[in-house]
Write a protein that holds these residues in place. Structure first.
Motif, PDB file in Angstrom:
ATOM      1  N   ALA A 114       0.833  -1.202   0.000  1.00  0.00           N
ATOM      2  CA  ALA A 114       0.000   0.000   0.000  1.00  0.00           C
ATOM      3  C   ALA A 114       0.875   1.263   0.000  1.00  0.00           C
ATOM      4  O   ALA A 114       0.571   2.232  -0.704  1.00  0.00           O
ATOM      5  CB  ALA A 114      -0.929  -0.001   1.209  1.00  0.00           C
ATOM      6  N   SER A 115       1.957   1.266   0.772  1.00  0.00           N
ATOM      7  CA  SER A 115       2.805   2.460   0.811  1.00  0.00           C
ATOM      8  C   SER A 115       3.526   2.662  -0.519  1.00  0.00           C
ATOM      9  O   SER A 115       3.714   3.803  -0.958  1.00  0.00           O
ATOM     10  CB  SER A 115       3.815   2.380   1.958  1.00  0.00           C
ATOM     11  OG  SER A 115       4.772   1.381   1.719  1.00  0.00           O
ATOM     12  N   LYS A 116       3.904   1.562  -1.177  1.00  0.00           N
ATOM     13  CA  LYS A 116       4.527   1.676  -2.505  1.00  0.00           C
ATOM     14  C   LYS A 116       3.529   2.282  -3.504  1.00  0.00           C
ATOM     15  O   LYS A 116       3.888   3.159  -4.297  1.00  0.00           O
ATOM     16  CB  LYS A 116       4.958   0.301  -3.022  1.00  0.00           C
ATOM     17  CG  LYS A 116       6.182  -0.261  -2.339  1.00  0.00           C
ATOM     18  CD  LYS A 116       6.513  -1.616  -2.939  1.00  0.00           C
ATOM     19  CE  LYS A 116       7.600  -2.323  -2.181  1.00  0.00           C
ATOM     20  NZ  LYS A 116       7.856  -3.671  -2.711  1.00  0.00           N
ATOM     21  N   GLU A 117       2.271   1.801  -3.437  1.00  0.00           N
ATOM     22  CA  GLU A 117       1.243   2.302  -4.351  1.00  0.00           C
ATOM     23  C   GLU A 117       0.942   3.786  -4.087  1.00  0.00           C
ATOM     24  O   GLU A 117       0.792   4.563  -5.038  1.00  0.00           O
ATOM     25  CB  GLU A 117      -0.032   1.468  -4.224  1.00  0.00           C
ATOM     26  CG  GLU A 117       0.110   0.081  -4.830  1.00  0.00           C
ATOM     27  CD  GLU A 117      -1.092  -0.815  -4.612  1.00  0.00           C
ATOM     28  OE1 GLU A 117      -2.139  -0.311  -4.119  1.00  0.00           O
ATOM     29  OE2 GLU A 117      -0.995  -2.011  -4.914  1.00  0.00           O
ATOM     30  N   ARG A 118       0.865   4.176  -2.814  1.00  0.00           N
ATOM     31  CA  ARG A 118       0.637   5.591  -2.478  1.00  0.00           C
ATOM     32  C   ARG A 118       1.764   6.459  -3.029  1.00  0.00           C
ATOM     33  O   ARG A 118       1.521   7.554  -3.549  1.00  0.00           O
ATOM     34  CB  ARG A 118       0.554   5.775  -0.959  1.00  0.00           C
ATOM     35  CG  ARG A 118      -0.777   5.383  -0.358  1.00  0.00           C
ATOM     36  CD  ARG A 118      -0.911   5.878   1.069  1.00  0.00           C
ATOM     37  NE  ARG A 118       0.139   5.394   1.955  1.00  0.00           N
ATOM     38  CZ  ARG A 118       0.065   4.278   2.686  1.00  0.00           C
ATOM     39  NH1 ARG A 118      -1.021   3.521   2.630  1.00  0.00           N
ATOM     40  NH2 ARG A 118       1.051   3.920   3.467  1.00  0.00           N
ATOM     41  N   ARG A 119       2.988   5.973  -2.933  1.00  0.00           N
ATOM     42  CA  ARG A 119       4.128   6.722  -3.441  1.00  0.00           C
ATOM     43  C   ARG A 119       4.033   6.901  -4.948  1.00  0.00           C
ATOM     44  O   ARG A 119       4.233   7.998  -5.480  1.00  0.00           O
ATOM     45  CB  ARG A 119       5.424   5.988  -3.065  1.00  0.00           C
ATOM     46  CG  ARG A 119       6.675   6.714  -3.452  1.00  0.00           C
ATOM     47  CD  ARG A 119       7.907   5.911  -3.038  1.00  0.00           C
ATOM     48  NE  ARG A 119       8.818   5.844  -4.152  1.00  0.00           N
ATOM     49  CZ  ARG A 119       8.882   4.892  -5.058  1.00  0.00           C
ATOM     50  NH1 ARG A 119       8.060   3.870  -5.001  1.00  0.00           N
ATOM     51  NH2 ARG A 119       9.739   4.933  -6.043  1.00  0.00           N
ATOM     52  N   VAL A 121       1.298   6.735  -6.846  1.00  0.00           N
ATOM     53  CA  VAL A 121       0.152   7.600  -7.169  1.00  0.00           C
ATOM     54  C   VAL A 121       0.539   9.056  -6.961  1.00  0.00           C
ATOM     55  O   VAL A 121       0.222   9.920  -7.786  1.00  0.00           O
ATOM     56  CB  VAL A 121      -1.087   7.212  -6.318  1.00  0.00           C
ATOM     57  CG1 VAL A 121      -2.167   8.274  -6.387  1.00  0.00           C
ATOM     58  CG2 VAL A 121      -1.620   5.863  -6.763  1.00  0.00           C
ATOM     59  N   GLY A 122       1.246   9.337  -5.883  1.00  0.00           N
ATOM     60  CA  GLY A 122       1.699  10.704  -5.606  1.00  0.00           C
ATOM     61  C   GLY A 122       2.633  11.217  -6.688  1.00  0.00           C
ATOM     62  O   GLY A 122       2.556  12.380  -7.109  1.00  0.00           O
ATOM     63  N   LYS A 123       3.504  10.345  -7.180  1.00  0.00           N
ATOM     64  CA  LYS A 123       4.431  10.739  -8.254  1.00  0.00           C
ATOM     65  C   LYS A 123       3.670  11.042  -9.546  1.00  0.00           C
ATOM     66  O   LYS A 123       3.988  11.987 -10.263  1.00  0.00           O
ATOM     67  CB  LYS A 123       5.463   9.624  -8.500  1.00  0.00           C
ATOM     68  CG  LYS A 123       6.523   9.528  -7.411  1.00  0.00           C
ATOM     69  CD  LYS A 123       7.351   8.284  -7.533  1.00  0.00           C
ATOM     70  CE  LYS A 123       8.368   8.314  -8.620  1.00  0.00           C
ATOM     71  NZ  LYS A 123       9.567   9.115  -8.335  1.00  0.00           N
ATOM     72  N   GLN A 124       2.639  10.217  -9.829  1.00  0.00           N
ATOM     73  CA  GLN A 124       1.842  10.441 -11.039  1.00  0.00           C
ATOM     74  C   GLN A 124       1.093  11.769 -10.965  1.00  0.00           C
ATOM     75  O   GLN A 124       1.046  12.531 -11.934  1.00  0.00           O
ATOM     76  CB  GLN A 124       0.848   9.288 -11.239  1.00  0.00           C
ATOM     77  CG  GLN A 124       1.505   8.000 -11.694  1.00  0.00           C
ATOM     78  CD  GLN A 124       0.534   6.823 -11.697  1.00  0.00           C
ATOM     79  OE1 GLN A 124      -0.586   6.936 -11.198  1.00  0.00           O
ATOM     80  NE2 GLN A 124       0.978   5.703 -12.252  1.00  0.00           N
ATOM     81  N   GLN A 125       0.524  12.052  -9.796  1.00  0.00           N
ATOM     82  CA  GLN A 125      -0.206  13.311  -9.621  1.00  0.00           C
ATOM     83  C   GLN A 125       0.730  14.505  -9.782  1.00  0.00           C
ATOM     84  O   GLN A 125       0.377  15.506 -10.399  1.00  0.00           O
ATOM     85  CB  GLN A 125      -0.869  13.356  -8.245  1.00  0.00           C
ATOM     86  CG  GLN A 125      -2.065  12.431  -8.121  1.00  0.00           C
ATOM     87  CD  GLN A 125      -2.613  12.385  -6.703  1.00  0.00           C
ATOM     88  OE1 GLN A 125      -1.988  12.850  -5.761  1.00  0.00           O
ATOM     89  NE2 GLN A 125      -3.803  11.802  -6.575  1.00  0.00           N
ATOM     90  N   ARG A 126       1.913  14.398  -9.229  1.00  0.00           N
ATOM     91  CA  ARG A 126       2.885  15.489  -9.323  1.00  0.00           C
ATOM     92  C   ARG A 126       3.305  15.701 -10.783  1.00  0.00           C
ATOM     93  O   ARG A 126       3.435  16.835 -11.242  1.00  0.00           O
ATOM     94  CB  ARG A 126       4.111  15.125  -8.473  1.00  0.00           C
ATOM     95  CG  ARG A 126       5.044  16.251  -8.233  1.00  0.00           C
ATOM     96  CD  ARG A 126       4.524  17.137  -7.128  1.00  0.00           C
ATOM     97  NE  ARG A 126       5.327  18.336  -7.054  1.00  0.00           N
ATOM     98  CZ  ARG A 126       4.861  19.524  -6.742  1.00  0.00           C
ATOM     99  NH1 ARG A 126       3.591  19.664  -6.465  1.00  0.00           N
ATOM    100  NH2 ARG A 126       5.634  20.560  -6.694  1.00  0.00           N
ATOM    101  N   GLY A 127       3.483  14.596 -11.524  1.00  0.00           N
ATOM    102  CA  GLY A 127       3.848  14.692 -12.935  1.00  0.00           C
ATOM    103  C   GLY A 127       2.760  15.361 -13.757  1.00  0.00           C
ATOM    104  O   GLY A 127       3.040  16.179 -14.638  1.00  0.00           O
TER     105      GLY A 127
END
Length: 140
Positions: A114-119, A121-127
């Motif tokens: 779950a923490s890997k997936e959150r990371r 998702v956060g990177k995709q949103q930032r991109g």
């Protein structure tokens, strides 16, 4: 004897005290009295200290510890020698007591799925946010 804990006490013979002139206030008398105290304790060669405690004391990144393993404490907080002497001894006791506490070993853990997936998702949103900021050709 300088008592550190119930099981540990340092004999007076292992402590070396030197008295020097203190800087600071004191009027005319300050140049004649040696009220500052320099307390030296040879951590590396002390027969009283248990080996694990000695290793923890020597491993500390402390500027008061010389290359030879001698702990040097200077006390010049008070105007009279007796109080400075007590102050230096109290500080030595505090340093040794702090080293008596064995640090907990860190247990290495892996990040959860779950923490890997959150990371990610956060990177995709930032991109996506950065893409929106980019200048589009032909919109000027």
């Amino acid at each position: 004897m300088l008592t550190i804990s119930r099981t540990l006490a340092l004999p007076e013979s292992e402590l070396v005290e030197r008295f020097l002139r203190a800087d600071g206030p004191g009027g005319q008398h300050v140049n004649r009295t040696e009220s500052a105290v320099e307390l030296r304790f040879d951590v590396a060669r002390s027969p009283t200290l248990p080996e694990p405690l000695r290793e923890r004391l020597l491993a500390r990144r402390d500027r008061r510890l010389t290359d030879d393993g001698v702990l040097v404490i200077q006390a010049r907080r008070f105007r009279d020698q007796a109080r400075n002497r007590d102050d230096a001894r109290e500080r030595l006791v505090e340093i040794i007591r702090a080293a008596q506490v064995v640090p907990k070993k860190r247990v290495a853990t892996k990040p959860t799925r779950a923490s890997k997936e959150r990371r990610l998702v956060g990177k995709q949103q930032r991109g996506k946010l950065k893409q929106l900021r980019a200048k589009k050709p032909g919109l000027e």
